[in-house]
Design an enzyme around this catalytic site. Structure first.
Site, PDB file in Angstrom:
ATOM      1  N   CYS A 241       5.376  15.445  -1.679  1.00  0.00           N
ATOM      2  CA  CYS A 241       4.679  14.690  -2.662  1.00  0.00           C
ATOM      3  C   CYS A 241       5.572  13.772  -3.261  1.00  0.00           C
ATOM      4  O   CYS A 241       5.289  13.176  -4.379  1.00  0.00           O
ATOM      5  CB  CYS A 241       4.002  15.872  -3.540  1.00  0.00           C
ATOM      6  SG  CYS A 241       2.461  16.212  -2.917  1.00  0.00           S
TER       7      CYS A 241
ATOM      8  N   HIS B 214      -7.026   1.396  -7.230  1.00  0.00           N
ATOM      9  CA  HIS B 214      -6.082   0.545  -6.205  1.00  0.00           C
ATOM     10  C   HIS B 214      -4.784   0.139  -7.203  1.00  0.00           C
ATOM     11  O   HIS B 214      -4.372  -0.988  -7.177  1.00  0.00           O
ATOM     12  CB  HIS B 214      -6.848  -0.680  -5.879  1.00  0.00           C
ATOM     13  CG  HIS B 214      -7.985  -0.290  -4.828  1.00  0.00           C
ATOM     14  ND1 HIS B 214      -9.197   0.135  -5.174  1.00  0.00           N
ATOM     15  CD2 HIS B 214      -7.871  -0.472  -3.476  1.00  0.00           C
ATOM     16  CE1 HIS B 214     -10.012   0.554  -4.206  1.00  0.00           C
ATOM     17  NE2 HIS B 214      -9.118   0.013  -2.940  1.00  0.00           N
TER      18      HIS B 214
ATOM     19  N   GLU C 220      -8.150  15.994  -6.403  1.00  0.00           N
ATOM     20  CA  GLU C 220      -7.235  14.980  -5.612  1.00  0.00           C
ATOM     21  C   GLU C 220      -7.269  15.040  -4.130  1.00  0.00           C
ATOM     22  O   GLU C 220      -7.346  14.288  -3.494  1.00  0.00           O
ATOM     23  CB  GLU C 220      -5.847  15.683  -5.889  1.00  0.00           C
ATOM     24  CG  GLU C 220      -4.611  14.789  -5.250  1.00  0.00           C
ATOM     25  CD  GLU C 220      -3.202  15.211  -5.673  1.00  0.00           C
ATOM     26  OE1 GLU C 220      -2.708  14.862  -6.812  1.00  0.00           O
ATOM     27  OE2 GLU C 220      -2.788  16.304  -4.735  1.00  0.00           O
TER      28      GLU C 220
END
Length: 145
Positions: free
Chosen positions: A37, A78, A130
């Site tokens: 991550c 985005h 998530e």
């Protein structure tokens, strides 16, 4: 269309509003313990914001759904979350763009807006999924609202 059940918050208010959003965004966690991550990667987050109150505004809303969407989706969708230095910080672990911090920061942003409204609705919780198997719920501690 999202059909999802979220953890419920018991409360004394007359009205409860829930706003769902999909947010496509990338992030990385700037710490060696984050493993893979720590690399830039993306998610399609599912966000649910729960707001409650006793009074409606002059247009008959507890809060306009569009305003909530603009505060969250309009800012994050985005984007690379790490680029939002007003929300996240690469040096302070309490401000890394982890799912926990994303949920808390959404709560803080929404509550700041709600505090400006004369009828004083309150944000009860923010749910951020998530991945299909991982999510976070942020709720302020009693007395912090």
């Amino acid at each position: 269309m999202m059909h999802q059940l979220y953890p419920q918050v018991m409360h004394p208010y007359r009205y409860e509003l829930n706003k769902d959003m999909h947010i496509a965004a990338a992030h990385f966690i700037p710490h060696e313990a984050a493993g893979s991550c720590a690399n830039v990667h993306g998610h399609t987050y599912i966000v649910n914001v729960t707001i409650a109150g006793d009074e409606l505004d002059e247009s008959g809303f507890l809060v306009n759904f569009q305003t909530i969407k603009q505060l969250v989706h309009g800012k994050l969708d985005h984007t690379l979350l790490n680029d939002h230095s007003d929300w996240f910080d690469g040096h302070d672990p309490n401000r890394f763009p982890t799912t926990e911090v994303v949920a808390r920061t959404i709560y803080e942003t929404i509550q700041r807006y709600l505090d400006t409204l004369p009828h004083k609705p309150t944000c009860l919780q923010v749910f951020v999924r998530e991945t299909p198997t991982s999510y976070v719920v942020y709720r302020p501690k009693a007395g912090e609202r």
